[in-house]
Design an enzyme around this catalytic site. Structure first.
Site, short mmCIF file in Angstrom:
data_model
loop_
_atom_site.label_atom_id
_atom_site.label_comp_id
_atom_site.label_asym_id
_atom_site.label_seq_id
_atom_site.Cartn_x
_atom_site.Cartn_y
_atom_site.Cartn_z
N TYR A 50 15.38 -60.85 27.14
CA TYR A 50 16.40 -59.81 27.40
C TYR A 50 15.93 -58.78 28.41
O TYR A 50 16.69 -57.90 28.79
CB TYR A 50 16.76 -59.10 26.09
CG TYR A 50 17.63 -59.94 25.19
CD1 TYR A 50 17.15 -61.13 24.67
CD2 TYR A 50 18.93 -59.57 24.89
CE1 TYR A 50 17.93 -61.92 23.87
CE2 TYR A 50 19.72 -60.35 24.08
CZ TYR A 50 19.22 -61.53 23.56
OH TYR A 50 19.99 -62.30 22.78
N LYS A 77 8.65 -68.12 16.99
CA LYS A 77 8.64 -69.53 17.41
C LYS A 77 7.29 -69.80 18.04
O LYS A 77 7.17 -70.38 19.13
CB LYS A 77 9.81 -69.74 18.39
CG LYS A 77 10.10 -71.16 18.75
CD LYS A 77 10.63 -72.01 17.63
CE LYS A 77 10.69 -73.46 18.05
NZ LYS A 77 10.67 -74.42 16.94
N ASP A 107 13.28 -71.64 13.59
CA ASP A 107 14.27 -72.67 13.26
C ASP A 107 14.30 -72.92 11.75
O ASP A 107 15.37 -73.02 11.14
CB ASP A 107 14.02 -73.98 14.03
CG ASP A 107 12.55 -74.35 14.14
OD1 ASP A 107 11.70 -73.49 13.88
OD2 ASP A 107 12.25 -75.50 14.49
N ASP A 153 18.76 -61.78 17.59
CA ASP A 153 20.17 -61.83 17.98
C ASP A 153 20.85 -63.01 17.27
O ASP A 153 21.91 -62.87 16.66
CB ASP A 153 20.24 -62.00 19.51
CG ASP A 153 21.58 -61.56 20.07
OD1 ASP A 153 22.45 -61.13 19.30
OD2 ASP A 153 21.76 -61.62 21.30
#
Ligand code: NAP
Length: 422
Positions: free
Chosen positions: A167, A234, A288, A312
């Site tokens: 971002y 992640k 995930d 988000d």
């Protein structure tokens, strides 16, 4: 709340010889006047509808709770489509300065054109005002339809890093001069081959920003006696960004909160619900996998600390578990400023139709009242919303999932909430 922002604002107030109306924020030493000035941005799309409804409810709640003793003085500041129409600028320096000066703002959603030149105004606001923590509570209100069998078990608060990650807006269009130069640099100087027709984006994640976000999440868990903080990342794939987020998270937990936390990994598979008295369990999950955890075992998670993009995605998915985006509030908090806003965007197809669910922004207003230290008004609104929904008065988004309810407009929903406040 850090002291630097307070000091700056207080100095400014002293300079102006005016201590009425201006609002600094959160913890020790803050001074919230009884008539704080709060900036508002109507927003684009459904923004004007949900803002009008929210303002109505907030004013009624403050009036009922405190009579003439307390009152919000609203100050409109321009951003987005309205600003562009009136001033030719999407987000002006004056708007940013006004929010800095007032210390607190509440806003409707702002449009960001996908794949076009101007950067997200929301992202710019968060970065320029140092609003590093995006805080999104996810809690089920009894009676709200949900795809979960036990939505009452969903009760989490997401702390999403708000200023960096992909971002940060460092990217170059495919085959642009910038992309070609970066690709050449990677090839010639770093020995890395990237396809020549690639677009390039950069994902910066710093130790400082990651640590301050995680520290804020742990502090929140301790203050609210919550059993766990989960670092969602992640890092199995992006080792030096997402993986580092996890590492820095554990590091700050140990350094700043060593006596108050325990690490799940040190507990040899002990029951993850049972935190030793008064201590917060720090755990981590790969992003995930976390999406299935929050569906199958939501009761195991309380506070989530995560980088920008994960946060988000995860907060919208969590919102669906408790009734959808129309029910999802949020706050962007820094050391000297706070901007409250719903999780969702402008929902353009409902713009100007007086149809959208205002609960998302009203509950963001409830977070704002709590931030001001006005809990009586905050609690009254929560109870009035609960009662309105239990009475079968809801907007279209909930009505389409509930039999035998009254599908009311956005403004009427606000009126019905106000009736229940009295
Ligand atoms: P969106 O505006 O969040 O909404 C898409 C859908 O979510 C709506 O069509 C509606 O679903 C549901 N929804 C959202 N808010 C609702 C409400 N208050 N009441 C009832 N239902 C609601 O997502 P988007 O279409 O991806 O984004 C549109 C624009 O908003 C984009 O320009 C985006 O950049 C911007 N955006 C701004 C912010 C922000 O200002 N902070 C945040 C996110 C996105 P149904 O159609 O199923 O009824």
């Amino acid at each position: 709340m850090g002291t630097k922002g307070h000091a700056t604002l207080r100095a400014k107030e002293r300079e102006q010889g005016n201590t009425r109306g201006k609002t600094t924020t959160a913890d020790g030493g803050r001074r919230i006047p009884d008539t704080p000035v709060i900036a508002f941005i109507e927003g684009d799309g459904i923004g004007p509808d949900i803002w009008a409804a929210t303002r109505r409810v907030l004013e009624a709640a403050v009036g009922t709770a405190y009579g003439d003793r307390r009152k919000i003085q609203w100050q409109e500041v321009l951003a987005g489509g309205k600003a562009y129409k009136e001033t030719g600028e999407w987000l002006s320096k004056e708007t940013l300065q006004a929010i800095r000066d007032y210390g607190i703002a509440i806003k409707g959603p702002l449009t960001t054109p996908v794949g076009e030149g101007i950067r997200s105004i929301n992202v710019v606001l968060r970065q320029r005002l140092g609003l590093y923590a995006c805080i999104r509570p996810i809690r089920h209100i009894t009676g709200v339809p949900s795809p979960m069998r036990h939505p009452d078990r969903v009760n989490m608060i997401v702390f999403r890093e708000n200023t960096e990650d992909v971002y940060a807006g460092i990217e170059w269009e495919a085959e642009s001069r910038g992309a070609r130069r970066v690709i050449a640099f990677l090839r010639d100087r770093m020995g890395v081959d990237v396809d020549r027709d690639s677009a390039i984006g950069i994902k910066p994640m710093s130790r400082g920003a990651s640590r301050r976000l995680v520290a804020r999440a742990i502090q929140y868990a301790l203050e609210h006696h919550l059993p766990s903080v989960t670092l969602v990342h992640k890092g199995n794939i992006m080792k030096y960004t997402e993986g580092a987020f996890m590492k820095w998270g554990y590091e700050v937990a140990q350094e700043m909160f060593g006596d108050d936390v325990v690490f799940e990994s040190d507990r040899g598979g002990a029951d993850e619900h049972a935190s030793p008295a008064g201590k917060v369990i720090i755990k981590d999950r790969i992003a995930d996998m976390m999406f299935q955890q929050v569906l199958l075992r939501p009761e195991a998670y309380h506070v989530i600390a995560t980088p920008n993009l994960n946060g988000d995605y995860l907060s919208d998915a969590l919102a669906a578990q408790v009734g959808g985006l129309g029910m999802a509030p949020g706050a962007n908090i820094g050391d000297s400023c706070a901007v409250f806003e719903a999780t969702h965007g402008t929902a353009p197809k409902y713009a100007g139709k007086d149809k959208a669910n205002p609960v998302s922004l009203i509950l963001s207003g409830v977070m704002m009242l709590e931030h001001l230290g006005w809990p009586e008004a905050a609690l009254a609104i929560e109870q009035a919303i609960q009662k309105t929904i239990s009475d079968g008065v809801v907007t279209y988004d909930l009505a389409r999932q509930m039999p035998d309810v009254r599908d009311v407009k956005c403004s009427e929903f606000a009126e019905r909430v106000v009736e229940r406040l009295r």
